[in-house]
Design an enzyme around this catalytic site. Structure first.
Site, PDB file in Angstrom:
ATOM      1  N   LYS A  18       5.769   9.037   0.486  1.00  0.00           N
ATOM      2  CA  LYS A  18       5.413   8.013   1.489  1.00  0.00           C
ATOM      3  C   LYS A  18       6.590   7.598   2.350  1.00  0.00           C
ATOM      4  CE  LYS A  18       1.596   6.243  -1.167  1.00  0.00           C
ATOM      5  NZ  LYS A  18       1.084   5.240  -2.098  1.00  0.00           N
TER       6      LYS A  18
ATOM      7  N   ASN B 172      -8.989  -5.744  -2.678  1.00  0.00           N
ATOM      8  CA  ASN B 172      -8.218  -5.249  -3.824  1.00  0.00           C
ATOM      9  C   ASN B 172      -7.525  -6.411  -4.526  1.00  0.00           C
ATOM     10  OD1 ASN B 172      -5.484  -5.624  -2.602  1.00  0.00           O
ATOM     11  ND2 ASN B 172      -6.357  -4.200  -1.118  1.00  0.00           N
TER      12      ASN B 172
ATOM     13  N   LYS C  80       6.056   8.260   6.271  1.00  0.00           N
ATOM     14  CA  LYS C  80       5.863   7.102   7.158  1.00  0.00           C
ATOM     15  C   LYS C  80       7.142   6.725   7.907  1.00  0.00           C
ATOM     16  CE  LYS C  80       2.027   5.369   4.358  1.00  0.00           C
ATOM     17  NZ  LYS C  80       1.128   4.248   4.113  1.00  0.00           N
TER      18      LYS C  80
ATOM     19  N   LYS D 142     -27.505 -10.162   5.819  1.00  0.00           N
ATOM     20  CA  LYS D 142     -27.339  -9.854   4.401  1.00  0.00           C
ATOM     21  C   LYS D 142     -28.208  -8.651   4.000  1.00  0.00           C
ATOM     22  CE  LYS D 142     -27.833 -11.801  -0.175  1.00  0.00           C
ATOM     23  NZ  LYS D 142     -28.541 -12.790  -0.985  1.00  0.00           N
TER      24      LYS D 142
ATOM     25  N   ASP E 161      -7.608   1.224   2.725  1.00  0.00           N
ATOM     26  CA  ASP E 161      -7.543   2.486   3.465  1.00  0.00           C
ATOM     27  C   ASP E 161      -8.877   2.831   4.127  1.00  0.00           C
ATOM     28  OD1 ASP E 161      -4.857   3.124   2.932  1.00  0.00           O
ATOM     29  OD2 ASP E 161      -5.360   3.826   0.920  1.00  0.00           O
TER      30      ASP E 161
ATOM     31  N   PHE F 115       5.847  -0.612   0.861  1.00  0.00           N
ATOM     32  CA  PHE F 115       5.616  -0.820  -0.565  1.00  0.00           C
ATOM     33  C   PHE F 115       4.723   0.299  -1.074  1.00  0.00           C
ATOM     34  CE2 PHE F 115       6.955  -4.923  -2.434  1.00  0.00           C
ATOM     35  CZ  PHE F 115       7.685  -5.402  -1.354  1.00  0.00           C
TER      36      PHE F 115
HETATM   37  N1  CTP Z   1      -0.206   0.665   4.546  1.00  0.00           N
HETATM   38  C1  CTP Z   1      -0.523   0.357   5.842  1.00  0.00           C
HETATM   39  N2  CTP Z   1      -1.741   0.651   6.333  1.00  0.00           N
HETATM   40  C2  CTP Z   1      -2.663   1.273   5.569  1.00  0.00           C
HETATM   41  C3  CTP Z   1      -2.346   1.592   4.236  1.00  0.00           C
HETATM   42  C4  CTP Z   1      -1.116   1.281   3.757  1.00  0.00           C
HETATM   43  O1  CTP Z   1       0.320  -0.195   6.549  1.00  0.00           O
HETATM   44  N3  CTP Z   1      -3.852   1.542   6.078  1.00  0.00           N
HETATM   45  C5  CTP Z   1       1.138   0.354   4.043  1.00  0.00           C
HETATM   46  C6  CTP Z   1       1.176  -0.662   2.932  1.00  0.00           C
HETATM   47  O2  CTP Z   1       1.352  -1.964   3.448  1.00  0.00           O
HETATM   48  C7  CTP Z   1       2.365  -0.220   2.112  1.00  0.00           C
HETATM   49  C8  CTP Z   1       2.428   1.264   2.330  1.00  0.00           C
HETATM   50  O3  CTP Z   1       1.670   1.507   3.497  1.00  0.00           O
HETATM   51  O4  CTP Z   1       3.592  -0.775   2.585  1.00  0.00           O
HETATM   52  C9  CTP Z   1       1.925   2.082   1.218  1.00  0.00           C
HETATM   53  O5  CTP Z   1       0.580   1.860   1.003  1.00  0.00           O
HETATM   54  P1  CTP Z   1      -0.335   2.793   0.079  1.00  0.00           P
HETATM   55  O6  CTP Z   1      -1.746   2.414   0.255  1.00  0.00           O
HETATM   56  O7  CTP Z   1       0.217   2.792  -1.289  1.00  0.00           O
HETATM   57  O8  CTP Z   1      -0.033   4.178   0.725  1.00  0.00           O
HETATM   58  P2  CTP Z   1      -0.978   5.222   1.347  1.00  0.00           P
HETATM   59  O9  CTP Z   1      -0.194   5.944   2.354  1.00  0.00           O
HETATM   60  O10 CTP Z   1      -2.218   4.592   1.831  1.00  0.00           O
HETATM   61  O11 CTP Z   1      -1.219   6.241   0.160  1.00  0.00           O
HETATM   62  P3  CTP Z   1      -2.363   6.336  -0.965  1.00  0.00           P
HETATM   63  O12 CTP Z   1      -3.442   5.362  -0.580  1.00  0.00           O
HETATM   64  O13 CTP Z   1      -2.775   7.719  -0.890  1.00  0.00           O
HETATM   65  O14 CTP Z   1      -1.678   5.987  -2.233  1.00  0.00           O
END
Ligand code: CTP
Length: 432
Positions: free
Chosen positions: A366, A239, A370, A318, A308, A352
């Protein structure tokens, strides 16, 4: 103040501008009936003459351990045994550093080391010296064994109050009187000492207000950057995160005296000075590194943009193109932060949320889901916020629904604001 009558008080004077104030202290104590023995360090004599203190205390002032070997041979032991109380006024950073490290190289430090009487330090020094993490660490260490009269605050050029000025004499006498009456000995248990190292947050907060905050004694784990999820040996899913925000937090925390562990995905940024960098690639690598360190840290700030999902199959070689379309099947990665929230003990957890829509609703969800202490939310569609920029525009959202909105500012300042907020939470916990 009958309490001073016939008490044997050793007054240690060290070399600082405030040394002249020791004269008044000695004068008051003598007037109240105490027998006062003054010990001066070599540098104290640059600020006030032994003759002054000798006249006021009505006793010869000890200035040099080896000047008259016969008279002073075991003087430090004799004084140490005889004393009802030791007062070190003013106590410089140098004297505090020596005592904290077991150095006994002159009459004052040797006698302090040899005594079992209570010792009261009244530090006085330049405000930045007082806020220096090393000085703070030494004070934290000594607090478990000795007593301190906090320095007073003075207005600094930056507009905030800063500590360093010798406390008022009335305050020093009050603390000294209390210590004398309570008969608290100098030695306390090591257990009490170790508690204080991490819990004395008030000083840290005060120091931090002028940009010289003290995170000493605290361990901060920061995650930063993007993870990479391999498709084959050449390709990966990632990303837009560059790691700038997380690196700025790590740098600021280290500058403020914390031990910092920075778990970061691939980035071009150099490791900030004093930070322990743990380089990882995938979300699962990050999960392993973070959970390994989690039990020993006080604060976790998860600024990393963790993927995610990862490809269900990682091809060993490859992937060659074919005629038709290619369908990649993805599977869920562990949610690291959610897992930390589940097993949270005393750690402060900061997450974040980078969103493109419904920022407050998503971020609020969140922070609760969390089990975070607060979440740093930003709308990445706004100019000057989000990935790759040097500025950010964030909101702190709390589980209670409270929201702190910050203006657009450099990421270094956002980092400072996050660390300030963490200290507020630690200080509140201290009070509970
Ligand atoms: N985070 C994490 N592990 C993951 C995904 C996210 O620790 N697999 C943490 C990120 O470092 C960040 C927070 O969770 O501090 C929010 O991440 P985000 O991807 O925005 O939240 P999600 O819960 O994954 O929600 P969504 O993808 O549905 O927006």
């Amino acid at each position: 103040m009958m309490m001073w009558h016939n008490k044997f008080v050793v007054v240690g004077v060290t070399g600082g501008i405030a040394a002249y104030k020791a004269a008044e202290l000695v004068s008051v104590l003598t007037r109240e009936g105490a027998e006062v023995q003054v010990i001066m360090t070599a540098s104290a004599q640059q600020f006030i003459t032994p003759l002054t203190l000798q006249t006021l205390s009505k006793n010869p002032v000890i200035v040099d351990m080896f000047a008259e070997p016969k008279a002073w041979e075991v003087q430090h032991v004799a004084l140490a045994d005889k004393a009802d109380l030791f007062l070190v006024v003013p106590a410089t950073a140098n004297l505090i550093g020596k005592v904290a490290n077991g150095i006994a190289d002159d009459m004052l430090t040797t006698t302090i080391m040899a005594t079992r009487a209570p010792v009261v330090f009244a530090p006085a020094m330049n405000v930045h010296m007082y806020a220096n993490p090393i000085v703070q660490m030494n004070i934290h260490k000594l607090r478990g064994f000795y007593h301190f009269v906090e320095p007073g605050s003075g207005r600094l050029a930056c507009g905030y109050e800063g500590k360093g000025r010798l406390a008022e004499l009335s305050e020093i006498l009050e603390t000294a009187g209390r210590v004398l009456n309570s008969g608290t000995s100098a030695q306390q248990t090591p257990g009490e000492y170790s508690n204080r190292v991490v819990t004395n947050i008030n000083d840290q907060l005060e120091a931090q207000q002028c940009g010289v905050a003290d995170y000493s004694g605290l361990t901060v784990l920061v995650t930063a950057g993007a993870t990479r999820e391999a498709i084959d040996p050449i390709r990966f899913i990632t990303n837009r995160s560059t790691g700038k925000m997380g690196f700025a937090i790590a740098e600021a925390a280290a500058r403020r005296g914390a031990r910092v562990i920075l778990v970061a995905g691939p980035t071009n940024l150099p490791a900030p000075p004093g930070v322990e960098l743990v380089a990882i690639e995938s979300a699962r690598d990050m999960y392993a590194a973070v959970t390994e360190h989690y039990p020993g840290v006080d604060v976790v700030i998860k600024s990393a943009a963790v993927a995610d999902y990862r490809p269900k199959q990682r091809a060993g070689q490859k992937i060659k193109k074919g005629e038709g379309d290619l369908i990649l099947e993805l599977e869920r990665n562990p949610d690291i932060l959610a897992q930390l929230g589940k097993t949270k003990q005393r750690q402060v957890l900061v997450g974040f949320a980078a969103e493109t829509n419904d920022l407050i609703r998503h971020a609020s969800d969140k922070v609760r889901r969390k089990n975070l202490d607060f979440i740093v939310a930003n709308d990445v569609t706004q100019a000057g916020a989000g990935f790759g920029t040097d500025t950010n525009m964030v909101k702190f959202i709390f589980p209670t629904g409270e929201i702190h909105e910050l203006p657009m500012m450099p990421k270094s300042e956002v980092a400072g604001a996050i660390l300030d907020q963490v200290l507020v939470i630690l200080r509140q916990r201290d009070k509970e």
